[in-house]
Design a protein around this motif. Sequence first.
Motif, PDB file in Angstrom:
ATOM      1  N   ILE A   1      -5.396   4.695  -2.579  1.00  0.00           N
ATOM      2  CA  ILE A   1      -5.521   3.598  -1.614  1.00  0.00           C
ATOM      3  C   ILE A   1      -5.883   2.310  -2.346  1.00  0.00           C
ATOM      4  CG2 ILE A   1      -6.959   2.703   0.278  1.00  0.00           C
ATOM      5  CD1 ILE A   1      -7.083   5.646   1.318  1.00  0.00           C
ATOM      6  N   ILE A   2      -6.825   2.397  -3.285  1.00  0.00           N
ATOM      7  CA  ILE A   2      -7.243   1.224  -4.054  1.00  0.00           C
ATOM      8  C   ILE A   2      -6.089   0.695  -4.897  1.00  0.00           C
ATOM      9  CG2 ILE A   2      -8.732   0.460  -5.963  1.00  0.00           C
ATOM     10  CD1 ILE A   2     -10.878   2.412  -4.780  1.00  0.00           C
ATOM     11  N   GLU A   3      -5.378   1.583  -5.580  1.00  0.00           N
ATOM     12  CA  GLU A   3      -4.247   1.157  -6.414  1.00  0.00           C
ATOM     13  C   GLU A   3      -3.150   0.530  -5.560  1.00  0.00           C
ATOM     14  OE1 GLU A   3      -3.325   4.786  -8.482  1.00  0.00           O
ATOM     15  OE2 GLU A   3      -4.972   4.498  -9.924  1.00  0.00           O
ATOM     16  N   SER A   4      -2.886   1.094  -4.390  1.00  0.00           N
ATOM     17  CA  SER A   4      -1.875   0.522  -3.486  1.00  0.00           C
ATOM     18  C   SER A   4      -2.296  -0.855  -3.003  1.00  0.00           C
ATOM     19  CB  SER A   4      -1.656   1.443  -2.286  1.00  0.00           C
ATOM     20  OG  SER A   4      -1.136   2.684  -2.697  1.00  0.00           O
ATOM     21  N   ALA A   5      -3.585  -1.018  -2.682  1.00  0.00           N
ATOM     22  CA  ALA A   5      -4.092  -2.325  -2.245  1.00  0.00           C
ATOM     23  C   ALA A   5      -3.983  -3.336  -3.378  1.00  0.00           C
ATOM     24  CB  ALA A   5      -5.540  -2.201  -1.778  1.00  0.00           C
ATOM     25  N   ASP A   6      -4.358  -2.921  -4.590  1.00  0.00           N
ATOM     26  CA  ASP A   6      -4.260  -3.820  -5.746  1.00  0.00           C
ATOM     27  C   ASP A   6      -2.823  -4.290  -5.948  1.00  0.00           C
ATOM     28  OD1 ASP A   6      -6.971  -3.558  -6.232  1.00  0.00           O
ATOM     29  OD2 ASP A   6      -6.721  -2.152  -7.905  1.00  0.00           O
ATOM     30  N   SER A   7      -1.895  -3.374  -5.826  1.00  0.00           N
ATOM     31  CA  SER A   7      -0.482  -3.707  -5.997  1.00  0.00           C
ATOM     32  C   SER A   7      -0.010  -4.668  -4.911  1.00  0.00           C
ATOM     33  CB  SER A   7       0.347  -2.424  -5.969  1.00  0.00           C
ATOM     34  OG  SER A   7       1.709  -2.713  -6.063  1.00  0.00           O
ATOM     35  N   ALA A   8      -0.415  -4.415  -3.666  1.00  0.00           N
ATOM     36  CA  ALA A   8       0.001  -5.278  -2.562  1.00  0.00           C
ATOM     37  C   ALA A   8      -0.565  -6.689  -2.705  1.00  0.00           C
ATOM     38  CB  ALA A   8      -0.439  -4.674  -1.234  1.00  0.00           C
TER      39      ALA A   8
ATOM     40  N   SER B   1       1.468  -9.249  -4.602  1.00  0.00           N
ATOM     41  CA  SER B   1       2.726  -9.642  -3.975  1.00  0.00           C
ATOM     42  C   SER B   1       2.470 -10.752  -2.957  1.00  0.00           C
ATOM     43  CB  SER B   1       3.348  -8.436  -3.266  1.00  0.00           C
ATOM     44  OG  SER B   1       4.431  -8.842  -2.465  1.00  0.00           O
ATOM     45  N   PRO B   2       3.349 -11.735  -2.884  1.00  0.00           N
ATOM     46  CA  PRO B   2       3.183 -12.783  -1.875  1.00  0.00           C
ATOM     47  C   PRO B   2       3.623 -12.332  -0.476  1.00  0.00           C
ATOM     48  CG  PRO B   2       5.123 -13.216  -3.195  1.00  0.00           C
ATOM     49  CD  PRO B   2       4.453 -12.004  -3.800  1.00  0.00           C
ATOM     50  N   ASN B   3       4.174 -11.124  -0.368  1.00  0.00           N
ATOM     51  CA  ASN B   3       4.694 -10.630   0.903  1.00  0.00           C
ATOM     52  C   ASN B   3       3.641  -9.880   1.700  1.00  0.00           C
ATOM     53  OD1 ASN B   3       7.329 -11.538   0.214  1.00  0.00           O
ATOM     54  ND2 ASN B   3       7.570  -9.730  -1.070  1.00  0.00           N
ATOM     55  N   HIS B   4       3.878  -9.756   3.015  1.00  0.00           N
ATOM     56  CA  HIS B   4       3.051  -8.933   3.877  1.00  0.00           C
ATOM     57  C   HIS B   4       3.466  -7.484   3.673  1.00  0.00           C
ATOM     58  CE1 HIS B   4       2.938 -12.842   6.014  1.00  0.00           C
ATOM     59  NE2 HIS B   4       1.662 -12.529   6.091  1.00  0.00           N
ATOM     60  N   GLY B   5       2.599  -6.559   4.001  1.00  0.00           N
ATOM     61  CA  GLY B   5       2.978  -5.166   3.848  1.00  0.00           C
ATOM     62  C   GLY B   5       2.067  -4.236   4.613  1.00  0.00           C
ATOM     63  N   ALA B   6       2.464  -2.982   4.622  1.00  0.00           N
ATOM     64  CA  ALA B   6       1.664  -1.925   5.242  1.00  0.00           C
ATOM     65  C   ALA B   6       1.872  -0.656   4.434  1.00  0.00           C
ATOM     66  CB  ALA B   6       2.092  -1.699   6.687  1.00  0.00           C
ATOM     67  N   ASN B   7       0.836   0.127   4.342  1.00  0.00           N
ATOM     68  CA  ASN B   7       0.897   1.399   3.636  1.00  0.00           C
ATOM     69  C   ASN B   7       0.278   2.428   4.566  1.00  0.00           C
ATOM     70  OD1 ASN B   7       0.612   3.582   1.861  1.00  0.00           O
ATOM     71  ND2 ASN B   7       0.351   2.204   0.120  1.00  0.00           N
TER      72      ASN B   7
ATOM     73  N   ILE C   1      -7.880  -3.103   6.975  1.00  0.00           N
ATOM     74  CA  ILE C   1      -7.044  -4.275   7.218  1.00  0.00           C
ATOM     75  C   ILE C   1      -7.472  -5.367   6.245  1.00  0.00           C
ATOM     76  CG2 ILE C   1      -6.261  -5.945   8.936  1.00  0.00           C
ATOM     77  CD1 ILE C   1      -7.259  -3.836  11.060  1.00  0.00           C
ATOM     78  N   PHE C   2      -6.517  -5.822   5.457  1.00  0.00           N
ATOM     79  CA  PHE C   2      -6.786  -6.805   4.422  1.00  0.00           C
ATOM     80  C   PHE C   2      -6.320  -8.182   4.878  1.00  0.00           C
ATOM     81  CE2 PHE C   2      -6.517  -2.719   2.430  1.00  0.00           C
ATOM     82  CZ  PHE C   2      -7.474  -2.744   1.440  1.00  0.00           C
ATOM     83  N   TYR C   3      -7.142  -9.182   4.599  1.00  0.00           N
ATOM     84  CA  TYR C   3      -6.843 -10.569   4.958  1.00  0.00           C
ATOM     85  C   TYR C   3      -6.920 -11.412   3.696  1.00  0.00           C
ATOM     86  CZ  TYR C   3      -8.081  -8.903   9.622  1.00  0.00           C
ATOM     87  OH  TYR C   3      -8.145  -8.206  10.807  1.00  0.00           O
ATOM     88  N   ARG C   4      -5.945 -12.296   3.530  1.00  0.00           N
ATOM     89  CA  ARG C   4      -5.991 -13.233   2.409  1.00  0.00           C
ATOM     90  C   ARG C   4      -5.385 -14.553   2.856  1.00  0.00           C
ATOM     91  NH1 ARG C   4      -1.177 -10.717  -1.354  1.00  0.00           N
ATOM     92  NH2 ARG C   4       0.464 -11.139   0.140  1.00  0.00           N
TER      93      ARG C   4
ATOM     94  N   GLY D   1      -0.340 -17.391   0.876  1.00  0.00           N
ATOM     95  CA  GLY D   1       0.151 -17.722  -0.458  1.00  0.00           C
ATOM     96  C   GLY D   1      -0.738 -17.268  -1.601  1.00  0.00           C
ATOM     97  N   SER D   2      -1.930 -16.799  -1.331  1.00  0.00           N
ATOM     98  CA  SER D   2      -2.833 -16.375  -2.403  1.00  0.00           C
ATOM     99  C   SER D   2      -2.504 -14.956  -2.858  1.00  0.00           C
ATOM    100  CB  SER D   2      -4.293 -16.414  -1.938  1.00  0.00           C
ATOM    101  OG  SER D   2      -5.134 -15.884  -2.937  1.00  0.00           O
ATOM    102  N   THR D   3      -2.572 -14.733  -4.164  1.00  0.00           N
ATOM    103  CA  THR D   3      -2.464 -13.389  -4.721  1.00  0.00           C
ATOM    104  C   THR D   3      -3.718 -13.089  -5.549  1.00  0.00           C
ATOM    105  OG1 THR D   3      -1.226 -14.228  -6.621  1.00  0.00           O
ATOM    106  CG2 THR D   3       0.059 -13.360  -4.766  1.00  0.00           C
ATOM    107  N   ASN D   4      -4.788 -13.843  -5.314  1.00  0.00           N
ATOM    108  CA  ASN D   4      -6.048 -13.662  -6.017  1.00  0.00           C
ATOM    109  C   ASN D   4      -6.906 -12.646  -5.251  1.00  0.00           C
ATOM    110  OD1 ASN D   4      -8.558 -13.816  -7.209  1.00  0.00           O
ATOM    111  ND2 ASN D   4      -8.632 -16.041  -7.233  1.00  0.00           N
TER     112      ASN D   4
END
Length: 130
Positions: free
Chosen positions: A10-17, A20-26, A76-79, A82-85
């Motif tokens: 889960i952590i690795e998938s979140a880090d990868s997402a 990316s500048p795109n929205h996603g779901a896992n 649920i992740f919020y950023r 445009g941020s990938t930080n």
Amino acid sequence: MAQSHLLRNIIESADSAMTSPNHGANLRFGHEVILLPLTVLLDLDGYGVEINDLDGIEQIWRDYEIFPMGSNIQLIFYRPEGSTNPDDVLVKALLNEREVTLPATPVTGPYYRWTDLRKHYMDKISAKTH
């Protein structure tokens, strides 16, 4: 141990997402035999607390709140747009569509800094494997 591997994924998938500048779901699917120990490992709403006295356990431990029919955990992740930080990312957890606390200091309300949670969980996983 299986939940440690799942949490690491889960952590690795979140880090990868987050890079990316795109929205996603896992999405992952499983039964209560996975959901219950993952709830404890994530320490959602304090369910990771160690209980040494069985008197009054029903006041602390309510399995029916963790895995009713159709149970789920949502992170649920919020950023900012445009941020990938990863430092900009906040996360909120839901257990069966109900906001729950996480083992960190919230930034505001039910929102926690992902970098704080990530470190906490990675330290916890490392401690269990050593």
